[in-house]
Design a protein around this motif. Structure first.
Motif, PDB file in Angstrom:
ATOM      1  N   THR A  16      -0.261   3.642   7.642  1.00  0.00           N
ATOM      2  CA  THR A  16       0.986   3.014   7.206  1.00  0.00           C
ATOM      3  C   THR A  16       2.124   3.500   8.096  1.00  0.00           C
ATOM      4  OG1 THR A  16       2.358   2.509   5.263  1.00  0.00           O
ATOM      5  CG2 THR A  16       1.685   4.803   5.570  1.00  0.00           C
ATOM      6  N   VAL A  25       0.181  -1.337   4.229  1.00  0.00           N
ATOM      7  CA  VAL A  25      -0.844  -0.361   4.616  1.00  0.00           C
ATOM      8  C   VAL A  25      -1.986  -1.142   5.253  1.00  0.00           C
ATOM      9  CG1 VAL A  25      -0.213   1.243   2.786  1.00  0.00           C
ATOM     10  CG2 VAL A  25      -2.018  -0.421   2.377  1.00  0.00           C
ATOM     11  N   VAL A  74       7.041   2.409   2.018  1.00  0.00           N
ATOM     12  CA  VAL A  74       5.945   3.375   1.894  1.00  0.00           C
ATOM     13  C   VAL A  74       6.288   4.626   2.699  1.00  0.00           C
ATOM     14  CG1 VAL A  74       3.507   3.810   2.350  1.00  0.00           C
ATOM     15  CG2 VAL A  74       4.240   1.556   1.548  1.00  0.00           C
ATOM     16  N   LEU A  77       0.389   8.252   2.402  1.00  0.00           N
ATOM     17  CA  LEU A  77      -0.866   7.868   1.758  1.00  0.00           C
ATOM     18  C   LEU A  77      -1.634   9.134   1.388  1.00  0.00           C
ATOM     19  CD1 LEU A  77      -2.048   5.108   4.270  1.00  0.00           C
ATOM     20  CD2 LEU A  77      -0.750   4.769   2.153  1.00  0.00           C
ATOM     21  N   VAL A  86      -0.501   5.290  -2.825  1.00  0.00           N
ATOM     22  CA  VAL A  86       0.517   4.838  -1.888  1.00  0.00           C
ATOM     23  C   VAL A  86       1.853   5.342  -2.418  1.00  0.00           C
ATOM     24  CG1 VAL A  86       1.573   2.863  -0.755  1.00  0.00           C
ATOM     25  CG2 VAL A  86      -0.862   2.815  -1.318  1.00  0.00           C
ATOM     26  N   GLN A 104      -4.474  -3.517  -6.426  1.00  0.00           N
ATOM     27  CA  GLN A 104      -3.443  -2.490  -6.495  1.00  0.00           C
ATOM     28  C   GLN A 104      -2.741  -2.553  -7.836  1.00  0.00           C
ATOM     29  OE1 GLN A 104       0.341  -3.477  -4.335  1.00  0.00           O
ATOM     30  NE2 GLN A 104      -1.014  -4.851  -3.188  1.00  0.00           N
TER      31      GLN A 104
END
Length: 401
Positions: A16, A25, A74, A77, A86, A104
């Motif tokens: 990311t 991502v 973001v 990770l 995330v 997600q």
């Protein structure tokens, strides 16, 4: 792979931080050798393999979290035994599934990450730092490990957070979580004057015991911009740091927590940690306990800090010159305002273990009860500075215990 952060989760490479796609991502197929196209068969020679014609073979699968136009970028990770976490600036999402089918879900609002250097996963447990607290993800749950402990102090420090200059790094060694915070704007951190800093702090390092789940102290003379937890089979854990005081050098902080170091890593030879730093002088040390050792809270919360029994081992190889300054802090109760401190007898160096008892030397009342130790010496003859045991007695004025 123009990533700011990358990790391996369930056998796949994840990345990311691509500038043009702050909410995206990327993931590759499990077990992919990045030197080959995803469907290539070894041995692979792109100069003779006629199937090597499509650069799209190298494109990783993109996933927008939660959408391409979300205003919360973001930051990092983190792999876990469950989802890939995330971490965004003010929220946390989890990605479930296996390549190429993923789902997600929002894990938490308000528990985002302030710095990718603070985001680490060790032994399947994820840790990171946020504006409201320091978080741990284990067993499918996010826990704020500052809650009810150093929460007020942490949030006071965060009032001085400057996204352009401040930093936070986290590492784990010998079941100790080390949180290093620096580059703060001192004009906003006045509410955090509960630690070693007498003025508005610009930096602080915290230590959290993962076994007892308690904050065991602070280090006031060390900050690390980067921390890396290194765990190798048959080797002692290392906590590698790049510090402000030794820029351009990598320092192993593990001896401060384990008391051991390698003299020959290839041979696996272990020796006691050296008492001296690179300059040949023993390092200064300052440690403060939590601020409410007696756990006296509420409007009626009053406890008397009765006495301290200290087992100290402070040795010099030559003429003893080192000493430890011992202080208690107390107050913030019904009968004693404001905070006051009391200095106990200093512990001076000798050549053997010793027990120093300060019987009825404290005898102060309040809700704040804290023990502080300071060693300011830089004597090169100092060979050992240990506090194996500190026993403090309190009397609860309400319960008469």
């Amino acid at each position: 792979c123009p990533f700011k952060d990358a990790t391996v989760h369930k056998g796949s490479l994840w990345g990311t931080g691509v500038k043009q796609y702050p909410n995206r991502v990327y993931v590759g197929p499990p077990g992919w050798n990045m030197g080959l196209a995803p469907q290539a068969i070894e041995p692979f020679d792109p100069t003779v393999d006629n199937d090597f014609v499509d650069l799209a073979d190298f494109v990783l699968q993109p996933i927008d979290v939660p959408s391409a136009y979300d205003s919360d970028p973001v930051v990092a990770l983190l792999p876990t035994p469950g989802p890939l976490l995330v971490l965004k600036t003010s929220s946390v999402y989890g990605i479930y599934g296996t390549h190429p089918s993923f789902e997600q879900t929002l894990v938490a609002n308000g528990a985002g990450c302030i710095d990718l250097r603070s985001a680490v996963t060790v032994d399947g447990v994820a840790y990171w730092a946020g504006m409201r607290g320091i978080y741990m993800y284990s067993g499918g749950q996010i826990q704020d490990i500052t809650k009810g402990r150093i929460e007020r102090e942490w949030q006071s420090l965060m009032r001085g957070w400057d996204a352009g200059t401040s930093y936070c790094a986290i590492g784990v060694v010998a079941n100790q979580l080390v949180v290093s915070l620096g580059g703060l704007d001192s004009t906003g951190t006045g509410g955090a004057k509960v630690g070693p800093d007498s003025s508005n702090p610009t930096a602080r390092t915290f230590i959290f015991d993962l076994n007892t789940r308690t904050w065991t102290g602070r280090m006031s003379n060390m900050t690390a911009r980067y921390l890396s937890s290194s765990r190798s089979k048959d080797e002692i854990d290392a906590l590698l740091a790049v510090t402000d005081s030794r820029q351009g050098r990598i320092v192993d902080l593990a001896p401060a927590f384990t008391g051991l170091k390698y003299t020959d890593r290839a041979a696996g030879t272990v020796a006691a940690a050296s008492p001296s730093d690179a300059a040949g002088s023993a390092p200064a040390m300052e440690a403060w306990t939590g601020a409410a050792l007696a756990q006296a809270t509420g409007i009626e919360g009053e406890a008397r800090f009765a006495d301290v029994v200290l087992h100290a081992n402070l040795c010099d190889s030559a003429t003893p010159t080192s000493s430890l300054a011992l202080t208690t802090a107390h107050g913030e109760g019904l009968y004693e305002q404001p905070t006051t401190t009391k200095s106990l007898d200093a512990v001076t160096a000798d050549t053997a273990d010793r027990v120093d008892r300060f019987k009825r030397r404290v005898n102060r009342t309040g809700r704040l009860h804290q023990f502080r130790v300071s060693m300011s010496t830089t004597d090169a003859d100092n060979t050992k500075s240990e506090l194996p045991e500190v026993v403090m007695s309190f009397r609860d004025n309400r319960r008469m215990t």
